[in-house]
Design a protein around this motif. Structure first.
Motif, PDB file in Angstrom:
ATOM      1  N   ALA A  12       0.899  -1.184  -0.044  1.00 21.19           N
ATOM      2  CA  ALA A  12       0.107  -0.039   0.037  1.00 21.19           C
ATOM      3  C   ALA A  12       0.949   1.243  -0.214  1.00 21.19           C
ATOM      4  N   LEU A  13       0.420   2.271  -0.737  1.00 26.22           N
ATOM      5  CA  LEU A  13       1.016   3.492  -0.651  1.00 26.22           C
ATOM      6  C   LEU A  13       0.089   4.462   0.128  1.00 26.22           C
ATOM      7  N   VAL A  14       0.280   4.977   1.364  1.00 31.45           N
ATOM      8  CA  VAL A  14      -0.309   5.675   2.370  1.00 31.45           C
ATOM      9  C   VAL A  14      -0.135   7.035   2.227  1.00 31.45           C
ATOM     10  N   VAL A  15      -1.139   7.907   2.148  1.00 37.98           N
ATOM     11  CA  VAL A  15      -0.995   9.333   2.156  1.00 37.98           C
ATOM     12  C   VAL A  15      -1.460   9.728   3.451  1.00 37.98           C
ATOM     13  N   TYR A  16      -0.800  10.654   3.909  1.00 38.21           N
ATOM     14  CA  TYR A  16      -0.947  11.188   5.557  1.00 38.21           C
ATOM     15  C   TYR A  16      -1.237  12.781   5.283  1.00 38.21           C
ATOM     16  N   SER A  17      -1.945  13.087   6.402  1.00 38.30           N
ATOM     17  CA  SER A  17      -2.122  14.520   6.592  1.00 38.30           C
ATOM     18  C   SER A  17      -0.962  15.293   7.094  1.00 38.30           C
ATOM     19  N   ARG A  60      -2.239  11.741   9.960  1.00 39.76           N
ATOM     20  CA  ARG A  60      -3.270  10.867  10.061  1.00 39.76           C
ATOM     21  C   ARG A  60      -3.503  10.434   8.678  1.00 39.76           C
ATOM     22  N   PRO A  61      -3.703   9.071   8.521  1.00 42.72           N
ATOM     23  CA  PRO A  61      -3.887   8.450   7.286  1.00 42.72           C
ATOM     24  C   PRO A  61      -5.057   9.052   6.544  1.00 42.72           C
ATOM     25  N   LEU A  62      -4.846   9.383   5.264  1.00 40.02           N
ATOM     26  CA  LEU A  62      -6.092   9.950   4.391  1.00 40.02           C
ATOM     27  C   LEU A  62      -6.558   9.025   3.256  1.00 40.02           C
ATOM     28  N   GLU A  63      -5.596   8.441   2.696  1.00 41.14           N
ATOM     29  CA  GLU A  63      -5.907   7.415   1.750  1.00 41.14           C
ATOM     30  C   GLU A  63      -5.061   6.433   1.624  1.00 41.14           C
ATOM     31  N   ARG A  64      -5.279   5.087   1.258  1.00 43.42           N
ATOM     32  CA  ARG A  64      -4.396   3.980   0.910  1.00 43.42           C
ATOM     33  C   ARG A  64      -4.734   3.457  -0.592  1.00 43.42           C
ATOM     34  N   PHE A  65      -3.839   3.518  -1.383  1.00 46.17           N
ATOM     35  CA  PHE A  65      -3.577   2.734  -2.651  1.00 46.17           C
ATOM     36  C   PHE A  65      -3.197   1.499  -2.342  1.00 46.17           C
ATOM     37  N   VAL A  66      -3.909   0.203  -2.418  1.00 43.92           N
ATOM     38  CA  VAL A  66      -3.541  -0.860  -2.026  1.00 43.92           C
ATOM     39  C   VAL A  66      -3.589  -1.834  -3.264  1.00 43.92           C
ATOM     40  N   TRP A  67      -2.485  -2.622  -3.163  1.00 50.08           N
ATOM     41  CA  TRP A  67      -2.284  -3.769  -4.388  1.00 50.08           C
ATOM     42  C   TRP A  67      -2.280  -5.110  -3.567  1.00 50.08           C
ATOM     43  N   ASP A  68      -3.294  -6.043  -3.619  1.00 51.88           N
ATOM     44  CA  ASP A  68      -3.696  -7.029  -2.904  1.00 51.88           C
ATOM     45  C   ASP A  68      -2.769  -8.144  -3.755  1.00 51.88           C
TER      46      ASP A  68
END
Length: 269
Positions: free
Chosen positions: A95-100, A104-112
């Motif tokens: 996952a690429l996690v975008v933080y404020s 605080r985590p705002l978005e997660r781009f997830v590859w399963d």
């Protein structure tokens, strides 16, 4: 990640990824695609000024590529750490996690990637086989089979990039000053990625998967957050399921409650 060979680099630039006949080649093809995806996401989510990106091509599709050396080095190192865990069969998702600004985590781009084959270290360079309906072993060595997988994988990678290129029209905008990081979710029976130097650190409790989702965890300088509460988010946007030979993974985007609070005029990020 291990740098692609000059032949692999020329294939990617020409939009012709090599067909992954071995497990090592499969992981290399995925991490090459992951690298392109990360640049694409950072551009379209405006994590950095768009003027710092240039237009390139991958898989016969126009993509954005950061031209800042520090950003490129960070992505290369992060993908190398991901590749090492994939080769060890330990990662269930990436996952690429975008933080404020206040972390605080705002978005997660997830590859399963849980459907990737499990291959022991001694067999990484062997040609992968799959049993057909009659139980006979089939390989991807044939020219026709390799060509079909190669074209199909290129088309599906291109389709994912096309979806990512329009994600900014489907997602709520991000606040200014966001940061990001890479994360992996380890398989239940896998050993944690420990070592020196230590490439991975445990995520905050709210991003740690929890079956029971019970028990409160204390975060320094913040309110108590329930373990796993930011996994899954409050809104999920599917991107695409990819299946080309043994290259099988799903991708989606999660938007967290903290982001919804910000966009609705609640807590300022």
């Amino acid at each position: 990640m291990a740098s692609p060979s000059p032949q692999d680099q020329s294939r990617v630039q020409a939009g012709q990824p090599s067909a992954p006949a071995t497990f090592t080649a499969l992981i290399s093809a995925f991490t090459s695609f992951l690298t392109v995806s990360l640049h694409t996401i950072l551009y379209h989510r405006a994590i950095y000024p768009r003027a710092t990106f240039l237009t390139s091509r991958a898989y016969n599709y126009p993509v954005a590529q950061s031209r800042h050396p520090a950003v490129c080095t960070w992505i290369t190192d992060a993908v190398a750490a991901v590749e090492a865990e994939l080769l060890r069969n330990r990662a269930r998702s990436v996952a690429l996690v975008v933080y404020s600004r206040d972390a605080r985590p705002l978005e997660r781009f997830v590859w399963d990637v849980s459907r990737f084959p499990h291959v022991e270290a001694a067999e990484r360079e062997l040609v992968m086989e799959r049993l057909d309906d009659a139980g006979a072993a089939t390989t991807t060595e044939g020219v026709a089979a390799l060509g079909a997988v190669q074209v199909d994988m290129e088309e599906q990678f291109r389709a994912v990039l096309a979806r990512l290129s329009t994600c900014d029209t489907r997602l709520k905008p991000l606040p200014e000053g966001c940061t990001f990081t890479m994360a992996i979710e380890i398989k239940e029976q896998a050993e944690p990625p420990l070592g020196h130097p230590q490439p991975w650190i445990p995520a905050q409790p709210s991003l740690q998967a929890s079956k029971k989702r019970a028990g409160w965890e204390e975060e320094a300088g913040a309110e108590k957050r329930r373990k796993g509460e930011d996994v899954g988010g409050v809104k999920t946007t599917p991107i695409r399921a990819v299946e080309a030979g043994e290259m099988m993974f799903e991708m989606w985007i999660e938007e967290a409650k903290a982001k919804m609070d910000f966009t609705q005029g609640g807590s300022s990020a």
